[in-house]
Design a protein around this motif. Structure first.
Motif, short mmCIF file in Angstrom:
data_model
loop_
_atom_site.label_atom_id
_atom_site.label_comp_id
_atom_site.label_asym_id
_atom_site.label_seq_id
_atom_site.Cartn_x
_atom_site.Cartn_y
_atom_site.Cartn_z
N SER A 108 6.98 -2.23 4.10
CA SER A 108 5.82 -2.94 4.66
C SER A 108 6.29 -4.04 5.60
O SER A 108 5.66 -4.27 6.64
CB SER A 108 4.97 -3.53 3.55
OG SER A 108 4.61 -2.53 2.63
N GLU A 132 -2.35 -0.37 -0.45
CA GLU A 132 -1.54 -0.95 -1.54
C GLU A 132 -1.88 -2.40 -1.76
O GLU A 132 -1.79 -2.90 -2.87
CB GLU A 132 -0.07 -0.88 -1.16
CG GLU A 132 0.40 0.50 -0.83
CD GLU A 132 1.67 0.85 -1.55
OE1 GLU A 132 2.52 -0.04 -1.70
OE2 GLU A 132 1.80 2.00 -1.98
N ASP A 182 -0.17 2.53 4.99
CA ASP A 182 0.72 2.00 3.96
C ASP A 182 0.00 2.08 2.61
O ASP A 182 -0.82 1.24 2.30
CB ASP A 182 1.07 0.55 4.33
CG ASP A 182 2.15 -0.03 3.45
OD1 ASP A 182 2.61 0.65 2.52
OD2 ASP A 182 2.54 -1.20 3.69
#
Ligand code: TYD
Ligand code: MG
Length: 479
Positions: A108, A132, A182
């Motif tokens: 990330s 996430e 992500d």
């Protein structure tokens, strides 16, 4: 599964024979494979009908190779030169890149930095879809990375969304240069019942995001978590779908990260990027060749420096070995960063061909800095490190070694010896133990570094550990 209300149907399709079923079952009734049924969306039949209609698109007909129009590969630089190099010059519009790595390795972080880099190098905007974390958490990370003051603060659009349909809607509305998802393990499509992260969800999500990429000419970057054994969990099935697979490697608790491509349709997989995780994210390492070397005050037994070649880049890495008396019958062989089967083989060759008996010893082998190296050239340094640890005698100071070890205890040349040795010489090493016949190693010296070609593992041990065999060492130096 059939549903009322006109929703698309799903089926459970066997990944091994392709048979489909209405319900999930543990074993495929057609081919008897276990756990092979994956929930998939039934595609609308109109697609096949459309495909059968005569095509008016010239690109859909056979064309002579010479007449095929060269593709216009539009690349968007990510502004981080180590990453741009690994990507083959930047992100290609319309391509899908999978970025894999263990949890906490910095995926990330790298992608947020890359998003800012895209903006800094002329991109208009980046859509960052996170399933996430919350948008606030992404903002916190951006603050830590110092991205809130620059143009990236406006041009990076964050959305906490894991539904692929919605992400695609946002992308079509906002038309960013790059979409980051992500992660692919949290992405879901509406039509499937399976939990996020199941093979069905992961694959269907990726297929839809590919459609988005190809249809809109947007570069899509998928984050994929890797399991302990190194495979991309779930996304393993994605590797052949996506255009490029980039892996971030390293030890989570160490600072260095190696970024490399294991597949790239738009570039070479020879390039690696080296980064260091610091207080403000990942920074490029100035001298990657020496990044994985640990500093010692004095030579230590069990430590050997190997000039490895990562793609086209020479990287010097320290192999560390420790041998200690172990349980008879149950000796331990623990390896980190190298193949443990290879260690077993080297122990056998050392015992039978070089008089280094480790059958009753526990053996630990480790690469400094958390690097993983798969090349066979590491055989010789590992074997030397084991011998050095057993004899409790350090290898000669400022010596590097490289070479593959055969079952007869003979040494085999490895590729790119010249390049490796020049790099070792540049970093101040004085001596290199290499297999006889290695190209570039016939000369006695490379940039002032003494080159010692040896034919067998036994000879290499004598040359490297000094002692009674110092005489052997002086022989090649004369030529
Ligand atoms: P992260 O990018 O969240 O990893 P991933 O997405 O692969 O799971 O990074 C996680 C680790 O990186 C975390 O332990 C904190 C550390 N880190 C730094 O050391 N410095 C930084 O500037 C940032 C943003 C993270
Ligand atoms: Mg993350």
């Amino acid at each position: 599964m059939t549903r009322a209300g006109g929703r698309p149907q799903t089926r459970f399709v066997c990944q091994s024979c392709g048979e489909s079923f209405l319900r999930w079952e543990g074993q495929c009734r057609a081919c008897n494979a276990w756990n092979s049924l994956v929930e998939s969306v039934v595609r609308e039949p109109r697609r096949t009908a459309a495909r059968r209609a005569p095509s008016t698109d010239p690109a859909a007909r056979p064309t002579s190779l010479a007449a095929v129009v060269e593709p216009l590969v539009g690349r968007q630089r990510v502004g981080i030169s180590e990453l741009d190099r690994v990507l083959g010059g930047g992100l290609v519009a319309g391509s899908v890149v999978l970025v894999g790595g263990e949890p906490g390795i910095g995926k990330s972080t790298l992608l947020l930095q890359a998003a800012a880099g895209v903006v800094a190098s002329g991109g208009s905007s980046v859509l960052y879809a996170t399933g996430e974390e919350s948008a606030a958490q992404v903002r916190l990370r951006a603050a830590r990375l110092g991205l809130l003051d620059g143009p990236a603060a406006e041009a990076i659009r964050v959305v906490a969304e894991s539904d692929v349909g919605r992400i695609a809607e946002f992308a079509r509305a906002e038309r960013p240069d790059v979409v980051v998802v992500d992660s692919i393990q949290t992405a879901t499509v509406d039509e499937l019942d399976g939990a996020a992260g199941s093979v069905g969800q992961v694959r269907e999500s990726a297929l839809r995001l590919m459609e988005l990429a190809k249809g809109e000419g947007i570069a899509v970057v998928l984050v994929g978590h890797v399991t302990k054994d190194g495979s991309l969990a779930g996304p393993k099935t994605l590797e052949h779908l996506v255009d490029a697979v980039i892996n971030i490697e390293g030890e989570r608790f160490a600072a260095l990260r190696l970024v490399r491509a294991s597949k790239n349709r738009f570039g070479s997989i020879e390039e690696v990027g080296v980064f260091e995780m610091g207080d403000v994210g990942l920074s490029e390492v100035a001298d990657p060749a020496r990044a994985f070397l640990s500093e010692h005050d004095a030579p230590a037994a069990g430590s050997v420096v190997a000039p490895t070649l990562e793609g086209s880049r020479p990287i010097l890495v320290e192999v560390q070995a420790l041998v200690a008396p172990g349980n008879v019958g149950m000796p331990r062989r623990t390896a980190s960063g190298v193949d443990s089967n290879r260690i077993g083989l080297l122990i056998a060759v050392l015992g039978r061909r070089a008089g280094i008996g480790l059958a009753t010893h526990d053996v630990y082998v480790n690469l400094a800095g958390g690097l993983s190296v798969g090349e066979p050239g590491l055989d010789l340094p590992i074997a030397l490190a084991l011998a050095s640890s057993l004899r409790d005698r350090p290898v000669r100071d400022l010596t590097v070694a490289i070479g593959e070890v055969g079952l007869l205890g003979e040494l085999r040349p490895v590729a790119g010896v010249d390049r490796r040795l020049r790099e070792a010489a540049r970093l101040g090493f004085r001596r290199a133990v290499v297999p006889v016949g290695a190209r570039g190693a016939a000369v006695g010296r490379v940039n002032g570094m003494e080159v010692l070609p040896v034919g067998t593992l036994r000879e290499a041990i004598e040359v490297s550990l000094g002692g009674a065999a110092e005489r052997v060492a002086s022989a090649p130096a004369r030529c």
